[in-house]
Motif scaffolding. Structure first.
Motif, PDB file in Angstrom:
ATOM      1  N   GLY A  43     128.959  -3.237   9.634  1.00 16.85           N
ATOM      2  CA  GLY A  43     130.174  -4.016   9.857  1.00 16.85           C
ATOM      3  C   GLY A  43     130.907  -4.363   8.581  1.00 16.85           C
ATOM      4  O   GLY A  43     131.821  -5.184   8.583  1.00 16.85           O
ATOM      5  N   LEU A  44     130.579  -3.697   7.472  1.00 17.78           N
ATOM      6  CA  LEU A  44     131.096  -4.073   6.155  1.00 17.78           C
ATOM      7  C   LEU A  44     132.559  -3.690   5.923  1.00 17.78           C
ATOM      8  O   LEU A  44     133.240  -4.324   5.113  1.00 17.78           O
ATOM      9  CB  LEU A  44     130.228  -3.447   5.055  1.00 17.78           C
ATOM     10  N   GLN A  45     133.042  -2.643   6.559  1.00 20.12           N
ATOM     11  CA  GLN A  45     134.430  -2.183   6.387  1.00 20.12           C
ATOM     12  C   GLN A  45     134.788  -2.043   4.904  1.00 20.12           C
ATOM     13  O   GLN A  45     135.717  -2.677   4.398  1.00 20.12           O
ATOM     14  CB  GLN A  45     135.410  -3.137   7.080  1.00 20.12           C
ATOM     15  N   LEU A  46     134.084  -1.181   4.225  1.00 18.16           N
ATOM     16  CA  LEU A  46     134.235  -1.034   2.778  1.00 18.16           C
ATOM     17  C   LEU A  46     135.383  -0.085   2.423  1.00 18.16           C
ATOM     18  O   LEU A  46     135.197   0.966   1.813  1.00 18.16           O
ATOM     19  CB  LEU A  46     132.917  -0.552   2.164  1.00 18.16           C
ATOM     20  N   TYR A  47     136.566  -0.472   2.847  1.00 20.00           N
ATOM     21  CA  TYR A  47     137.770   0.316   2.564  1.00 20.00           C
ATOM     22  C   TYR A  47     139.009  -0.547   2.740  1.00 20.00           C
ATOM     23  O   TYR A  47     138.952  -1.640   3.314  1.00 20.00           O
ATOM     24  CB  TYR A  47     137.856   1.542   3.482  1.00 20.00           C
ATOM     25  N   LYS A  48     140.113  -0.050   2.220  1.00 21.78           N
ATOM     26  CA  LYS A  48     141.434  -0.639   2.443  1.00 21.78           C
ATOM     27  C   LYS A  48     142.314   0.435   3.051  1.00 21.78           C
ATOM     28  O   LYS A  48     142.091   1.634   2.839  1.00 21.78           O
ATOM     29  CB  LYS A  48     142.061  -1.115   1.128  1.00 21.78           C
ATOM     30  N   VAL A  49     143.323   0.018   3.790  1.00 21.09           N
ATOM     31  CA  VAL A  49     144.286   0.960   4.369  1.00 21.09           C
ATOM     32  C   VAL A  49     145.673   0.603   3.844  1.00 21.09           C
ATOM     33  O   VAL A  49     146.174  -0.492   4.102  1.00 21.09           O
ATOM     34  CB  VAL A  49     144.272   0.922   5.908  1.00 21.09           C
ATOM     35  N   PHE A  50     146.251   1.507   3.098  1.00 26.36           N
ATOM     36  CA  PHE A  50     147.576   1.301   2.533  1.00 26.36           C
ATOM     37  C   PHE A  50     148.625   1.929   3.458  1.00 26.36           C
ATOM     38  O   PHE A  50     148.525   3.110   3.792  1.00 26.36           O
ATOM     39  CB  PHE A  50     147.668   1.926   1.141  1.00 26.36           C
ATOM     40  N   VAL A  79     147.162   5.562   4.033  1.00 27.38           N
ATOM     41  CA  VAL A  79     146.184   6.086   3.092  1.00 27.38           C
ATOM     42  C   VAL A  79     144.924   5.237   3.195  1.00 27.38           C
ATOM     43  O   VAL A  79     144.955   4.028   2.930  1.00 27.38           O
ATOM     44  CB  VAL A  79     146.716   6.065   1.641  1.00 27.38           C
ATOM     45  N   PHE A  80     143.840   5.856   3.603  1.00 24.70           N
ATOM     46  CA  PHE A  80     142.546   5.175   3.693  1.00 24.70           C
ATOM     47  C   PHE A  80     141.835   5.325   2.352  1.00 24.70           C
ATOM     48  O   PHE A  80     141.638   6.443   1.872  1.00 24.70           O
ATOM     49  CB  PHE A  80     141.694   5.782   4.802  1.00 24.70           C
ATOM     50  N   ALA A  81     141.477   4.204   1.751  1.00 23.25           N
ATOM     51  CA  ALA A  81     140.860   4.227   0.431  1.00 23.25           C
ATOM     52  C   ALA A  81     139.518   3.491   0.475  1.00 23.25           C
ATOM     53  O   ALA A  81     139.460   2.297   0.796  1.00 23.25           O
ATOM     54  CB  ALA A  81     141.779   3.574  -0.598  1.00 23.25           C
ATOM     55  N   ASN A  82     138.454   4.213   0.154  1.00 18.83           N
ATOM     56  CA  ASN A  82     137.113   3.638   0.237  1.00 18.83           C
ATOM     57  C   ASN A  82     136.705   2.960  -1.065  1.00 18.83           C
ATOM     58  O   ASN A  82     137.134   3.340  -2.159  1.00 18.83           O
ATOM     59  CB  ASN A  82     136.085   4.723   0.582  1.00 18.83           C
ATOM     60  N   VAL A  83     135.859   1.947  -0.940  1.00 16.79           N
ATOM     61  CA  VAL A  83     135.259   1.297  -2.103  1.00 16.79           C
ATOM     62  C   VAL A  83     134.311   2.294  -2.761  1.00 16.79           C
ATOM     63  O   VAL A  83     133.468   2.886  -2.086  1.00 16.79           O
ATOM     64  CB  VAL A  83     134.495   0.023  -1.692  1.00 16.79           C
ATOM     65  N   VAL A  84     134.441   2.484  -4.051  1.00 26.02           N
ATOM     66  CA  VAL A  84     133.647   3.497  -4.742  1.00 26.02           C
ATOM     67  C   VAL A  84     132.250   3.001  -5.065  1.00 26.02           C
ATOM     68  O   VAL A  84     131.252   3.680  -4.797  1.00 26.02           O
ATOM     69  CB  VAL A  84     134.368   3.942  -6.041  1.00 26.02           C
ATOM     70  N   ASN A 177     139.169   4.689  -3.867  1.00 22.50           N
ATOM     71  CA  ASN A 177     139.450   6.113  -3.938  1.00 22.50           C
ATOM     72  C   ASN A 177     140.101   6.559  -2.638  1.00 22.50           C
ATOM     73  O   ASN A 177     139.640   6.214  -1.542  1.00 22.50           O
ATOM     74  CB  ASN A 177     138.157   6.908  -4.147  1.00 22.50           C
ATOM     75  N   ALA A 178     141.192   7.304  -2.732  1.00 24.28           N
ATOM     76  CA  ALA A 178     141.865   7.821  -1.536  1.00 24.28           C
ATOM     77  C   ALA A 178     140.972   8.852  -0.853  1.00 24.28           C
ATOM     78  O   ALA A 178     140.672   9.892  -1.436  1.00 24.28           O
ATOM     79  CB  ALA A 178     143.207   8.445  -1.908  1.00 24.28           C
ATOM     80  N   SER A 179     140.540   8.563   0.344  1.00 24.83           N
ATOM     81  CA  SER A 179     139.608   9.456   1.042  1.00 24.83           C
ATOM     82  C   SER A 179     140.283  10.307   2.102  1.00 24.83           C
ATOM     83  O   SER A 179     139.893  11.451   2.328  1.00 24.83           O
ATOM     84  CB  SER A 179     138.473   8.655   1.682  1.00 24.83           C
ATOM     85  N   LEU A 180     141.308   9.762   2.757  1.00 23.25           N
ATOM     86  CA  LEU A 180     142.048  10.549   3.743  1.00 23.25           C
ATOM     87  C   LEU A 180     143.406   9.926   3.988  1.00 23.25           C
ATOM     88  O   LEU A 180     143.631   8.756   3.679  1.00 23.25           O
ATOM     89  CB  LEU A 180     141.262  10.705   5.050  1.00 23.25           C
ATOM     90  N   VAL A 181     144.293  10.731   4.541  1.00 24.64           N
ATOM     91  CA  VAL A 181     145.674  10.313   4.795  1.00 24.64           C
ATOM     92  C   VAL A 181     146.004  10.566   6.259  1.00 24.64           C
ATOM     93  O   VAL A 181     145.525  11.534   6.857  1.00 24.64           O
ATOM     94  CB  VAL A 181     146.648  11.100   3.888  1.00 24.64           C
ATOM     95  N   ALA A 182     146.817   9.697   6.841  1.00 21.20           N
ATOM     96  CA  ALA A 182     147.268   9.899   8.220  1.00 21.20           C
ATOM     97  C   ALA A 182     148.766   9.648   8.301  1.00 21.20           C
ATOM     98  O   ALA A 182     149.241   8.550   7.987  1.00 21.20           O
ATOM     99  CB  ALA A 182     146.525   8.963   9.172  1.00 21.20           C
TER     100      ALA A 182
END
Length: 210
Positions: A43-50, A79-84, A177-182
């Motif tokens: 349940g950590l949701q270790l990402y941000k969505v720009f 842009v989905f960006a994960n915590v590195v 880090n940008a991991s994927l784009v939608a």
């Protein structure tokens, strides 16, 4: 469930968006709800969505996205960006959120917190980055499904240069880090791809019952 399956048949990776059609603020909030409610490990949701709306920024991103038109033509670009490098602070923030949301003491969650820290923090940075990037794909799945329900098109994209995205969006400084784009919006009537038959493996080839 019938509607869900029909909506899945309707959706496709849109190749050309109608730049004149915009996703409404209320529908965008629904898509954000769907992403927010996505499952994630622990349940950590270790990402941000720009959510990239600025046309100048999107114009910068297009050349490092293989020149794909969806980057600039879609209503919104996510842009989905994960915590590195997951650290104890990320887990502490999550535990504090649990405590506040459920009205319990952080001390009551110490065992769970210590367990997560022992399993995650010592991992090599490269392994942590791969793991957190996978979490963004779970969120993407919810976005795709929710958008299909609203008859909003989404094109998930891996065809871009993450290092350049990180530079343009200032992600490195944020430990992301940008991991994927939608690309999100509405298909253009000239996009012939929408009329193609959906190609999938037959069930007897895809599923194995043991």
């Amino acid at each position: 469930m019938t509607n869900f399956i029909e909506n899945q048949k309707w959706r496709y990776a849109t190749k050309k968006f109608d730049a004149n059609k915009k996703v409404s603020a209320s529908d965008l909030e629904t898509l954000k709800d769907a992403i927010q409610l996505s499952s994630s490990s622990y349940g950590l949701q270790l990402y941000k969505v720009f959510i990239i709306e600025n046309p100048e920024v999107r114009a910068q991103l297009q050349p490092v996205s293989w020149g794909q038109s969806q980057i600039v033509e879609a209503s919104h670009l996510l842009v989905f960006a994960n915590v590195v490098d997951v650290q104890e602070k990320h887990i502490d923030e999550y535990v504090q959120n649990i405590a506040q949301t459920r009205g319990i003491s952080t001390e009551d969650l110490k065992g769970y917190s210590d367990f997560m820290k022992s399993k995650i923090v010592p991992l090599p940075v490269e392994q942590k980055a791969v793991w957190t990037s996978k979490q963004t794909y779970l969120a993407l799945g919810n976005l795709l499904n929710a958008a299909a329900e609203l008859k909003i098109d989404v094109t998930p994209m891996e065809g871009f240069e993450p290092e350049k995205y990180n530079e343009i969006l200032g992600l490195n400084a944020l430990g992301l880090n940008a991991s994927l784009v939608a690309a999100v919006g509405y298909r253009h009537e000239d996009d012939a791809t929408q009329h193609y038959a959906k190609v999938r493996k037959p069930k007897q080839e895809l599923f194995i019952t043991i």
